[in-house]
Design an enzyme around this catalytic site. Structure first.
Site, PDB file in Angstrom:
ATOM      1  N   ARG A  53      33.502 -30.129 -57.250  1.00 31.39           N
ATOM      2  CA  ARG A  53      32.131 -30.521 -56.910  1.00 31.39           C
ATOM      3  C   ARG A  53      31.200 -30.361 -58.095  1.00 31.39           C
ATOM      4  NH1 ARG A  53      30.640 -27.481 -52.001  1.00 31.39           N
ATOM      5  NH2 ARG A  53      31.926 -29.101 -51.052  1.00 31.39           N
ATOM      6  N   TYR A  54      31.406 -29.310 -58.867  1.00 27.73           N
ATOM      7  CA  TYR A  54      30.546 -29.030 -60.025  1.00 27.73           C
ATOM      8  C   TYR A  54      31.358 -29.302 -61.287  1.00 27.73           C
ATOM      9  CZ  TYR A  54      28.154 -26.247 -56.434  1.00 27.73           C
ATOM     10  OH  TYR A  54      27.525 -25.839 -55.295  1.00 27.73           O
ATOM     11  N   ARG A 105      33.439 -26.124 -62.668  1.00 28.59           N
ATOM     12  CA  ARG A 105      34.165 -25.232 -61.762  1.00 28.59           C
ATOM     13  C   ARG A 105      35.040 -26.027 -60.807  1.00 28.59           C
ATOM     14  NH1 ARG A 105      28.591 -23.250 -59.613  1.00 28.59           N
ATOM     15  NH2 ARG A 105      28.030 -24.869 -61.089  1.00 28.59           N
ATOM     16  N   CYS A 148      45.673 -17.599 -43.505  1.00 23.81           N
ATOM     17  CA  CYS A 148      44.741 -16.479 -43.668  1.00 23.81           C
ATOM     18  C   CYS A 148      45.326 -15.249 -43.003  1.00 23.81           C
ATOM     19  CB  CYS A 148      43.409 -16.795 -43.005  1.00 23.81           C
ATOM     20  SG  CYS A 148      42.319 -17.668 -44.099  1.00 23.81           S
ATOM     21  N   CYS A 205      38.939 -16.484 -38.905  1.00 21.03           N
ATOM     22  CA  CYS A 205      37.596 -16.115 -38.469  1.00 21.03           C
ATOM     23  C   CYS A 205      37.046 -17.225 -37.582  1.00 21.03           C
ATOM     24  CB  CYS A 205      36.683 -15.922 -39.673  1.00 21.03           C
ATOM     25  SG  CYS A 205      37.391 -14.822 -40.912  1.00 21.03           S
ATOM     26  N   CYS A 244      34.789 -19.840 -39.359  1.00 18.25           N
ATOM     27  CA  CYS A 244      35.275 -20.350 -40.649  1.00 18.25           C
ATOM     28  C   CYS A 244      34.802 -21.777 -40.966  1.00 18.25           C
ATOM     29  CB  CYS A 244      36.795 -20.316 -40.652  1.00 18.25           C
ATOM     30  SG  CYS A 244      37.505 -20.931 -42.184  1.00 18.25           S
ATOM     31  N   ARG A 283      36.289 -23.655 -43.131  1.00 17.19           N
ATOM     32  CA  ARG A 283      37.469 -24.499 -43.370  1.00 17.19           C
ATOM     33  C   ARG A 283      38.446 -24.441 -42.204  1.00 17.19           C
ATOM     34  NH1 ARG A 283      37.637 -22.451 -49.028  1.00 17.19           N
ATOM     35  NH2 ARG A 283      35.980 -23.679 -49.979  1.00 17.19           N
ATOM     36  N   ASP A 319      27.497 -23.153 -41.647  1.00 13.51           N
ATOM     37  CA  ASP A 319      27.732 -24.588 -41.770  1.00 13.51           C
ATOM     38  C   ASP A 319      27.891 -25.216 -40.395  1.00 13.51           C
ATOM     39  OD1 ASP A 319      27.800 -24.616 -44.582  1.00 13.51           O
ATOM     40  OD2 ASP A 319      29.848 -23.819 -44.544  1.00 13.51           O
ATOM     41  N   ASP A 371      24.555 -24.448 -48.032  1.00  7.76           N
ATOM     42  CA  ASP A 371      25.578 -25.166 -48.792  1.00  7.76           C
ATOM     43  C   ASP A 371      25.640 -26.610 -48.291  1.00  7.76           C
ATOM     44  OD1 ASP A 371      27.448 -25.435 -50.759  1.00  7.76           O
ATOM     45  OD2 ASP A 371      28.898 -24.028 -49.902  1.00  7.76           O
ATOM     46  N   LYS A 427      25.106 -26.186 -53.761  1.00  3.77           N
ATOM     47  CA  LYS A 427      24.432 -25.098 -53.065  1.00  3.77           C
ATOM     48  C   LYS A 427      22.929 -25.186 -53.303  1.00  3.77           C
ATOM     49  CE  LYS A 427      28.360 -21.959 -53.251  1.00  3.77           C
ATOM     50  NZ  LYS A 427      29.384 -22.880 -53.798  1.00  3.77           N
TER      51      LYS A 427
HETATM   52  C1  LIG Z   1      30.583 -22.542 -53.895  1.00  2.00           C
HETATM   53  C2  LIG Z   1      31.486 -23.386 -54.643  1.00  2.00           C
HETATM   54  C3  LIG Z   1      31.758 -23.113 -55.979  1.00  2.00           C
HETATM   55  C4  LIG Z   1      31.226 -21.896 -56.711  1.00  2.00           C
HETATM   56  O1  LIG Z   1      29.847 -21.885 -56.819  1.00  2.00           O
HETATM   57  P1  LIG Z   1      29.127 -20.642 -57.541  1.00  2.00           P
HETATM   58  O2  LIG Z   1      27.687 -20.888 -57.303  1.00  2.00           O
HETATM   59  O3  LIG Z   1      29.510 -20.705 -58.981  1.00  2.00           O
HETATM   60  O4  LIG Z   1      29.643 -19.398 -56.912  1.00  2.00           O
HETATM   61  C5  LIG Z   1      32.586 -23.989 -56.654  1.00  2.00           C
HETATM   62  N1  LIG Z   1      33.113 -25.073 -56.062  1.00  2.00           N
HETATM   63  C6  LIG Z   1      32.862 -25.359 -54.760  1.00  2.00           C
HETATM   64  C7  LIG Z   1      33.471 -26.590 -54.171  1.00  2.00           C
HETATM   65  C8  LIG Z   1      32.044 -24.527 -54.017  1.00  2.00           C
HETATM   66  O5  LIG Z   1      31.830 -24.789 -52.723  1.00  2.00           O
HETATM   67  S1  SF4 Z   2      36.388 -17.461 -43.346  1.00  2.00           S
HETATM   68 FE1  SF4 Z   2      38.098 -18.920 -43.069  1.00  2.00          FE
HETATM   69  S2  SF4 Z   2      39.122 -18.983 -45.056  1.00  2.00           S
HETATM   70 FE2  SF4 Z   2      37.856 -17.129 -45.027  1.00  2.00          FE
HETATM   71  S3  SF4 Z   2      39.208 -15.481 -44.279  1.00  2.00           S
HETATM   72 FE3  SF4 Z   2      38.136 -16.315 -42.524  1.00  2.00          FE
HETATM   73  S4  SF4 Z   2      39.505 -17.881 -41.700  1.00  2.00           S
HETATM   74 FE4  SF4 Z   2      40.175 -17.450 -43.772  1.00  2.00          FE
END
Ligand SMILES: *Cc1c(COP(=O)(O)O)cnc(C)c1O
Ligand code: SF4
Length: 370
Positions: free
Chosen positions: A115-116, A119, A128, A132, A135, A137, A297, A333, A338
């Protein structure tokens, strides 16, 4: 509704301290939940889903106060039928991560989110230690678990090697601590060989739900060998900070790792200034820096979500009551990245005068024209 963790063996303390025992004895099915829930609730859950991903360690289970219907630990780990019925908030991929999976040679690099520019986030596994209920994801595990294949791992490494603008790699998931030590060590070794990768982070909930993992030398040696790792964990309430999690954090820090925390703002868990202050104060006391507080989210079930203002109000109350060391950045987010939200401290800009405000009053600051 009283439940004792199913302790076995003769030396229960040693057993309880063994991460393998904790992992193997997780509550994993609706049937395992039967002793802990009214039969009516179990039946309701069965009506919606025959199979629900669960993974509650005896340790995490032991932190629940069963006399409290709204216990914050219980809310995070025990499914409720409303999770599957109230779906107005339920979006499988609110941050468009699947769309931000990059291509290489015309094919998606499965397991990567880019995304960035500087990174990447690696979804190392769908597995996991705990699933959670809030979650982001959950799309990854709600309908079955996939592991990255060796071929997928190699493509991820190739993609990172080829883009020298990538300086920061986040191993996430799922939970990368569910990978074998051999795979984790392999990935970290390959990543450390790439000259432009300067920062390696691991995102894991193990210090919270299975801190016993960090009593073992094997994993600590891996963190040590590839130091300094940035380890981001996910404590959500003060009750999760125990002597066991403290010991895990101390052991991790001895490897040269820095430990930060990402909290999700959740109704009934940490949605008041008092609860958030208690959490952040305890985090700092065990050497963990509160990094982000995420607004929930659109994948979080409705009964666990709060308003955006709830987080703003918490931040406003925290500033002045606790050190800046303990104050996370509040983030909404989005697929565009973010977005940090701050209470508005600028009341007015009047020529060279800035009129600022905080909880204690209003103050004029002269802005030098330099
Ligand atoms: C949150 C996130 C990051 C890391 O962001 P930081 O602000 O550097 O902690 C990198 N990639 C994705 C896809 C993210 O969701
Ligand atoms: S928030 Fe989602 S990815 Fe993170 S530990 Fe919990 S279940 Fe796993």
């Amino acid at each position: 509704m009283n439940g004792e963790p199913p302790l076995g063996g003769s030396d229960t303390q040693t057993t309880f301290d063994s991460w393998r025992w904790q992992y193997q004895n997780r509550l994993k099915s609706l049937n395992d939940l039967r002793p802990y829930l009214p039969e009516r609730e179990v039946q309701l859950l069965y009506e919606h889903r025959v199979k629900i991903n669960l993974g509650i360690t005896p340790y995490y289970l032991s932190l629940i106060n069963w006399d409290d219907e709204d216990d914050p630990i219980r809310r995070q780990c025990i499914p409720t039928a409303s999770e599957y019925t109230d779906r107005q908030c339920w979006q499988p991929d609110p941050l468009h991560e699947e769309e931000q999976c990059p291509l290489m040679d015309g094919q998606p690099v499965i397991g990567l989110v880019h995304r960035y520019p500087d990174r990447v986030l690696v979804i190392t596994t769908d597995e996991c230690s705990m699933y959670c209920r809030h979650c982001t994801r959950r799309r990854l595990w709600d309908d079955g678990i996939r592991h990255r294949t060796p071929h997928e791992f190699e493509r991820i490494l190739d993609y990172i090697r080829k883009d020298d603008g990538i300086h920061d790699v986040i191993l996430s998931g799922g939970d990368p601590m569910t990978l074998s030590v051999t795979i984790l060590d392999y990935m970290l070794t390959r990543l450390r060989e790439i000259p432009h990768v300067e920062v390696i982070r691991i995102g894991t909930r193990f210090p919270v739900v299975l801190p016993q993992r960090f009593y073992d030398k094997d994993i600590l040696d891996v963190l040590d060998r590839h130091a300094p790792i940035w380890l981001n964990t996910h404590f959500n309430c003060a009750n999760e900070i125990t002597p066991a999690s403290r010991e895990a954090i101390m052991n991790i820090r001895k490897t040269g790792a820095t430990v930060c925390n990402q909290t999700v703002l959740l109704k009934g868990v940490n949605d008041t200034p008092e609860k958030m202050l208690a959490l952040c104060r305890k985090l700092v006391s065990i050497g963990v820096k509160p990094y982000y507080l995420f607004f929930s989210d659109m994948s979080t079930p409705a009964h666990m979500r709060t308003s955006v203002e709830t987080g703003m109000n918490i931040l406003e109350e925290m500033r002045g009551q606790i050190s800046g060391l303990a104050i996370p950045t509040y983030i909404v987010d989005t697929h565009l990245g973010k977005v940090p939200l701050l209470p508005n401290y600028v009341a007015e800009i009047n020529g060279d005068n800035w009129i600022l405000r905080n909880k204690r009053g209003i103050i004029r600051v002269e802005n030098p024209q330099v």
